[in-house]
Design a protein around this motif. Sequence first.
Motif, PDB file in Angstrom:
ATOM      1  N   SER A 101       0.815  -1.216   0.000  1.00 19.68           N
ATOM      2  CA  SER A 101       0.000   0.000   0.000  1.00 19.68           C
ATOM      3  C   SER A 101       0.845   1.261   0.000  1.00 19.68           C
ATOM      4  CB  SER A 101      -0.912   0.024   1.236  1.00 19.68           C
ATOM      5  OG  SER A 101      -1.719  -1.113   1.293  1.00 19.68           O
ATOM      6  N   LEU A 102       2.103   1.139   0.420  1.00 19.48           N
ATOM      7  CA  LEU A 102       2.959   2.316   0.576  1.00 19.48           C
ATOM      8  C   LEU A 102       4.001   2.371  -0.532  1.00 19.48           C
ATOM      9  CD1 LEU A 102       3.517   2.046   4.440  1.00 19.48           C
ATOM     10  CD2 LEU A 102       2.036   3.680   3.261  1.00 19.48           C
ATOM     11  N   ASN A 103       4.160   3.543  -1.133  1.00 20.70           N
ATOM     12  CA  ASN A 103       5.197   3.743  -2.146  1.00 20.70           C
ATOM     13  C   ASN A 103       6.551   3.759  -1.450  1.00 20.70           C
ATOM     14  OD1 ASN A 103       7.069   4.929  -3.991  1.00 20.70           O
ATOM     15  ND2 ASN A 103       5.386   5.884  -5.108  1.00 20.70           N
ATOM     16  N   ARG A 105       9.304   4.878  -2.224  1.00 17.84           N
ATOM     17  CA  ARG A 105      10.084   6.104  -2.406  1.00 17.84           C
ATOM     18  C   ARG A 105       9.523   7.295  -1.625  1.00 17.84           C
ATOM     19  NH1 ARG A 105       9.844   3.796  -7.390  1.00 17.84           N
ATOM     20  NH2 ARG A 105       8.182   5.186  -8.125  1.00 17.84           N
ATOM     21  N   HIS A 106       8.297   7.143  -1.107  1.00 18.56           N
ATOM     22  CA  HIS A 106       7.669   8.246  -0.374  1.00 18.56           C
ATOM     23  C   HIS A 106       8.004   8.172   1.109  1.00 18.56           C
ATOM     24  CE1 HIS A 106       4.252   9.170  -3.474  1.00 18.56           C
ATOM     25  NE2 HIS A 106       5.460   9.393  -3.942  1.00 18.56           N
ATOM     26  N   ALA A 111       3.172   9.956   2.434  1.00 17.20           N
ATOM     27  CA  ALA A 111       2.170   8.884   2.342  1.00 17.20           C
ATOM     28  C   ALA A 111       0.879   9.302   3.033  1.00 17.20           C
ATOM     29  CB  ALA A 111       2.714   7.598   2.958  1.00 17.20           C
ATOM     30  N   GLU A 114      -0.944  12.372   1.249  1.00 19.67           N
ATOM     31  CA  GLU A 114      -1.424  12.176  -0.119  1.00 19.67           C
ATOM     32  C   GLU A 114      -2.935  12.402  -0.233  1.00 19.67           C
ATOM     33  OE1 GLU A 114      -1.093   8.892  -3.738  1.00 19.67           O
ATOM     34  OE2 GLU A 114      -0.731   8.256  -1.673  1.00 19.67           O
ATOM     35  N   ARG A 148      11.105   6.180   5.628  1.00 19.99           N
ATOM     36  CA  ARG A 148      10.499   5.501   4.483  1.00 19.99           C
ATOM     37  C   ARG A 148      10.033   4.112   4.930  1.00 19.99           C
ATOM     38  NH1 ARG A 148      13.582   9.322   2.029  1.00 19.99           N
ATOM     39  NH2 ARG A 148      12.647  10.198   0.131  1.00 19.99           N
TER      40      ARG A 148
END
Length: 329
Positions: A101-103, A105-106, A111, A114, A148
Amino acid sequence: MNTPSPLLSAQGVHVTFPGRHGAPDVRAVDGVDLDVRPGEIVALVGESGCGKTTLARALVGLVEPTAGRIAFDGRPLEYSGRSLKAYRRRVQLVLQDPTGSLNPRHTVYDAVAEGLRIHGHAGDERAAVAGALARAGLRPAERFFLRRPHELSGGQRQRVVIAGALVLEPELLVADEPVASLDASVRGEILALLLRLRAELGLSALVVTHDLGLAWNIADRVAVMYLGRIVETGEVERVLTAPRHPYTRALLSVLPEAPGDPVILAGEPPDPSRIPSGCRFHARCQILAGGEAERAGVAEACRGRDPGILDGSGTAQVACHWASQSGAD
């Protein structure tokens, strides 16, 4: 005492997908009524492939039903972009795999922020993000802003996902297997968090799970789903201490603390493109196979007559000819 009107209501919902290469259509959700009232936690329980995730996706507006109606706060869900955007601010989906569910790189801050950015939040973004992280149990929140996902534990990642839902101040969470990927020691913490959010914020929740033990620990009501339909529903203590449907009994029998021997279901796992006539569970039913349905005079009905759709009110109900005939409890 008057029962409050449902916050979320599904009526006669069907979700059908076209079969591949001329195969029959897949009836993933095949006629479901389900209500969630304000401040209530409902567990939707069933094996993999029973349709519960497809139903959850329909309830948050990610899948449009083939037939039936979904209403929120008394108003039918509309599928225009603007209506869905407004709806998803009030109803948030929490997925089972926080890593997916989590990018990667973010940062945690991005997160959680967003949703605010998508919905054009006009207030103090930093304060809203910090507040959501704190409510999700990540304190002091600022310590997590620049981390991260790979720097967090599984439980912390799930809390970030929950914070990302909370930041929009929704009224309802739809949580799909929210603790399935977590260690046993962390599962209880996340369940306690969901209960605390209900107590503090008045949040409602629909928790999708294959785990009846989880339902026991968190839910007010349970709806047991099999092959696209809800086959038993009622208050969690009543359903899980005195199950009436043979399928519910089989699911409960394999829990470690269950008395007696586990019920091994006969036949193949359900195929939503080939739903049998009569009761959709009859080909695997231990009551029919053991002769009890015959002795109760309902075996023919089990094989040939559909028990029908349960209403969404949450009163104790069962879609089973044998249980209805015998008063099984």
